[in-house]
Design a protein around this motif. Structure first.
Motif, PDB file in Angstrom:
ATOM      1  N   LYS A 333       0.827  -1.208   0.000  1.00 32.56           N
ATOM      2  CA  LYS A 333       0.000   0.000   0.000  1.00 32.56           C
ATOM      3  C   LYS A 333       0.857   1.252   0.000  1.00 32.56           C
ATOM      4  CE  LYS A 333      -2.525   1.416   3.770  1.00 32.56           C
ATOM      5  NZ  LYS A 333      -3.707   1.705   4.604  1.00 32.56           N
ATOM      6  N   PHE A 334       0.474   2.194  -0.836  1.00 32.47           N
ATOM      7  CA  PHE A 334       1.119   3.506  -0.865  1.00 32.47           C
ATOM      8  C   PHE A 334       0.101   4.552  -0.437  1.00 32.47           C
ATOM      9  CE2 PHE A 334       3.450   1.433  -4.552  1.00 32.47           C
ATOM     10  CZ  PHE A 334       4.567   1.123  -3.794  1.00 32.47           C
ATOM     11  N   ASP A 335       0.489   5.380   0.503  1.00 33.05           N
ATOM     12  CA  ASP A 335      -0.383   6.483   0.905  1.00 33.05           C
ATOM     13  C   ASP A 335       0.107   7.779   0.285  1.00 33.05           C
ATOM     14  OD1 ASP A 335      -1.964   4.884   2.431  1.00 33.05           O
ATOM     15  OD2 ASP A 335      -1.547   5.862   4.344  1.00 33.05           O
ATOM     16  N   LEU A 336      -0.833   8.601  -0.111  1.00 34.78           N
ATOM     17  CA  LEU A 336      -0.502   9.960  -0.523  1.00 34.78           C
ATOM     18  C   LEU A 336      -0.959  10.883   0.590  1.00 34.78           C
ATOM     19  CD1 LEU A 336      -1.619   9.790  -4.238  1.00 34.78           C
ATOM     20  CD2 LEU A 336       0.692  10.376  -3.433  1.00 34.78           C
ATOM     21  N   LEU A 347      -1.938  15.179   5.787  1.00 37.82           N
ATOM     22  CA  LEU A 347      -3.264  14.570   5.708  1.00 37.82           C
ATOM     23  C   LEU A 347      -3.253  13.443   4.689  1.00 37.82           C
ATOM     24  CD1 LEU A 347      -5.362  17.853   5.353  1.00 37.82           C
ATOM     25  CD2 LEU A 347      -5.043  16.495   7.441  1.00 37.82           C
ATOM     26  N   GLU A 348      -3.725  12.296   5.110  1.00 34.13           N
ATOM     27  CA  GLU A 348      -3.847  11.189   4.169  1.00 34.13           C
ATOM     28  C   GLU A 348      -5.031  11.464   3.249  1.00 34.13           C
ATOM     29  OE1 GLU A 348      -4.284   7.240   5.937  1.00 34.13           O
ATOM     30  OE2 GLU A 348      -5.531   6.725   4.200  1.00 34.13           O
ATOM     31  N   VAL A 349      -4.738  11.617   1.971  1.00 31.75           N
ATOM     32  CA  VAL A 349      -5.819  11.881   1.024  1.00 31.75           C
ATOM     33  C   VAL A 349      -6.059  10.708   0.078  1.00 31.75           C
ATOM     34  CG1 VAL A 349      -5.654  14.385   1.065  1.00 31.75           C
ATOM     35  CG2 VAL A 349      -4.208  13.078  -0.512  1.00 31.75           C
ATOM     36  N   SER A 350      -5.170   9.736   0.127  1.00 30.56           N
ATOM     37  CA  SER A 350      -5.360   8.561  -0.723  1.00 30.56           C
ATOM     38  C   SER A 350      -4.550   7.391  -0.197  1.00 30.56           C
ATOM     39  CB  SER A 350      -4.933   8.874  -2.159  1.00 30.56           C
ATOM     40  OG  SER A 350      -5.137   7.748  -2.980  1.00 30.56           O
TER      41      SER A 350
END
Length: 424
Positions: A333-336, A347-350
Motif C-alpha cells: 500500500k502507498f499512501d498519498l 493529511l492522508e488523502v489517498s
RNA sequence: GGGGAGGUGGCCGAGUGGCUAAAGGCGCACGCUUGCUAAGCGUGUGUACCGAAAGGUACCGAGGGUUCGAAUCCCUCCCUCUCCGCCA
C-alpha cells in the motif's frame, strides 16, 4: 481470502508474512488442521455417495420386485453412513470458512518491515511548503470566516462530526469532484460509474470489510443494506461472480460516492474541522488487472491520484506503508499525504493498494486466461481523491493574507471562472 | 404495497422421477474442405472440490424435504419480468 492451496504448500512463508504484520500466525495451524479434517470427510463422503449412486443404478435396472427389494434394503446402511458424514461436514466447513475470512493478506516481499505508522517509508516529496508572510490559519477558521461552512447547524441537524458546506464552499467541493472525475475519465482511461451507496452484506465480505470491521459501518436496522464506507465496495463488486475476458484487462473505473463511517475507534481524534466526519465524499479509482501486470497497475494508479495534488499546487508526499501498518486486505500500500499548513500536519488523502487476488477470491471475480483457464483477477484501488482533506489542503495552502482563498487554476473553469473565494 | 409469469450451460432453448452434465440451436476453438456463391463438413467446448493418476463427488436461483434414485415431486426463501397503486 488466501488460497488454501498456498497455505498448504507455502505454510512457512505465509506464517512469516502474517507475523510481519503483527497478526497471529497460529490461525494457520488451526486452518491446516481443519482443512485436513475437511478433506478426509469429503473423501469419505464421496466414496459413500459413489456406492449409493452405483447401487441406485442397479436398482433402476432390476425389474424383479423381490430382487429389487433386497437391493434397496442393502443400501440402507450406506445411506445412514452418508447421513452421519453429512452431519459432520457443516461444522467443519463453517469453522474453516470463518477462519479463512479472518486471515489478513500477506505482504509482498518489497513491503518495508515495521511495527506501525512510524515505520512507514517516505518515498518521495513533491512541492515546497508554501511560504506565508503571515501566520497561516487552519481551515475551520478560514471557512467559517468566509461563510462557506456551518459547523453549528451541521451539529444541530446531525450531531458531532457533521457540518454543512455552503455557498462557494459547497461549490468548490463540487468543482473538485467534477474536475477529478474528468481527469480520470478523459486522461487516465477510467470509465466513470455512479454506484449505489447502499449495498448488501455480501459486497462487504467481498472487499474484506466484513466480517472483521462491521463495527465501523452503518447499516439499515431492518434489511440487509449497509452504507458504503467507500465506493471501492460497490465498484469492486460490480464484477462479482463474473468471468471477464483477458483482453478486457485492465478494467479501470472511477466513481464518486458519499462514504459513511462510524469512526468509533477514533473518538477524540480529529474533532476539529472537516478532517474526519461520519459522512464524506470521495472519488475512488479501481482497477481489475491481470496478475502479471497488477503490481505495475498499482504504480500507475498511484500516479493517477498523485498528479491531481500536483495540479492543485499542493505539497505532498508518497509513503510506502510498512508491514505493521498495512490494512487487512492489502499486500502492499502507498499512501498519498498532502500538507496542511494551517493545521501543520500531513493529511492522508489517498491509500493506493494492491490486493492481489485476496478480494477477487472473496468476490469470485475471475478472467479467462490465454489457456482458457479461469483465474482470479487482481484488484487495485485508491482514492483519487478524498474530498474533505483535499479541500482542507487547498484552502489552507491557497489562503491569502486578507482571508480570501485563491482557487487553483485547474478548478477555475469549474467555478465559472471565479479566481478567489472572498467573504460574503 | 396488491395481482400475474418465470428462474436450466457464454447465449437461446428442450427436458416432469433412473443410462441427463444435461437434447437441439447459436457462439467459440481446432481440423478438413474450397466448384453447391465469407459457404460446407468433422471434432471439441461448464464450474468447483478431492486425488500422483485412474477416477470420484457436487452443482439445472438458494435452502430444506420425500425417494434406493430428483433439473424433474413437496415446503420455505430470494431474484427477475409484467399489470395496478404510490412517488423524487
Amino acid at each position: 481470502m488466501l488460497d488454501i492451496q498456498r497455505i498448504r504448500k507455502e505454510t512457512d512463508s505465509v506464517k512469516r508474512g502474517l507475523e510481519s504484520t503483527g497478526a497471529d500466525a497460529a490461525i494457520i495451524d488451526q486452518i491446516l488442521e481443519l482443512d485436513t479434517q475437511r478433506r478426509h470427510l469429503q473423501q469419505e463422503g464421496d466414496t459413500l455417495r459413489a456406492q449409493l449412486n452405483a447401487a441406485s443404478r442397479d436398482i433402476g435396472r432390476e425389474k424383479d420386485p423381490d430382487a429389487r427389494k433386497a437391493l434397496i434394503d442393502a443400501v440402507s446402511s450406506v445411506k445412514k453412513q452418508i447421513k452421519d458424514n453429512e452431519n459432520r461436514v457443516p461444522e467443519i466447513e463453517e469453522a474453516l470458512n470463518t477462519l479463512m475470512l479472518n486471515v489478513p493478506n500477506v505482504p509482498l516481499p518489497e513491503v518495508p518491515l515495521g511495527d506501525g505508522e512510524d515505520d512507514n517509508v517516505v518515498m518521495a516529496e513533491h512541492g515546497d511548503a508554501p511560504a506565508f508572510d503571515f501566520a497561516p490559519r487552519p481551515h475551520w477558521e478560514i471557512m467559517e470566516q468566509l461563510g462557506i461552512i456551518d459547523f453549528a447547524r451541521g451539529q444541530k441537524i446531525s450531531g458531532s462530526r457533521f457540518y454543512v458546506l455552503r455557498g462557494d464552499g459547497a461549490r468548490l467541493q463540487r468543482a473538485l469532484i467534477t474536475w477529478m472525475l474528468d481527469v480520470h475519465a478523459r486522461e487516465h482511461g477510467y470509465e466513470e460509474l455512479y454506484p449505489p451507496a447502499m449495498v448488501r452484506s455480501e459486497c462487504l465480505y467481498g472487499t474484506g470489510n466484513l466480517p472483521k470491521f462491521g463495527d465501523n459501518l452503518y447499516r439499515d436496522a431492518e434489511e440487509d443494506y449497509w452504507f458504503v464506507p467507500t465506493a471501492e465496495v460497490p465498484v469492486t463488486n460490480f464484477y462479482r461472480d463474473e468471468i471477464l475476458d483477458a483482453q478486457a484487462l485492465p478494467i479501470r473505473h472511477a466513481a464518486y460516492s458519499p462514504c459513511f463511517r462510524r469512526e468509533k475507534m477514533s473518538h477524540g481524534k480529529d474533532t476539529r474541522g472537516i478532517k474526519r466526519g461520519h459522512q464524506f465524499d470521495k472519488v475512488e479509482l479501481v482497477q481489475f488487472a491481470h496478475p502479471d501486470t497488477s503490481r505495475a497497475a498499482l504504480d500507475e494508479l498511484t500516479e493517477h491520484a498523485r498528479v491531481l495534488l500536483e495540479r492543485l499546487g499542493l505539497r505532498h508526499r508518497l509513503l510506502n506503508i510498512c508491514t505493521g501498518d498495512l490494512s487487512f486486505v492489502a499486500c502492499i500500500k502507498f499512501d498519498l499525504e498532502t500538507w496542511s499548513p494551517g493545521s501543520q500536519e500531513w493529511l492522508e488523502v489517498s491509500s493506493c493498494s494492491l490486493f492481489g487476488d485476496f478480494q477477487a477470491r472473496r468476490a469470485r471475480i475471475r478472467f479467462k486466461d490465454e489457456a482458457g483457464t479461469n483465474r482470479f483477477v487482481h484488484t487495485v484501488n485508491g482514492s483519487g481523491l478524498a474530498l474533505p482533506r483535499v479541500l482542507i489542503s487547498v484552502i489552507e495552502t491557497h489562503q491569502q493574507a486578507d482571508g480570501s482563498v485563491r482557487i487553483p487554476d485547474v478548478l477555475q473553469p469549474y467555478m465559472g471562472g471565479q479566481t478567489h473565494i472572498t467573504a460574503r
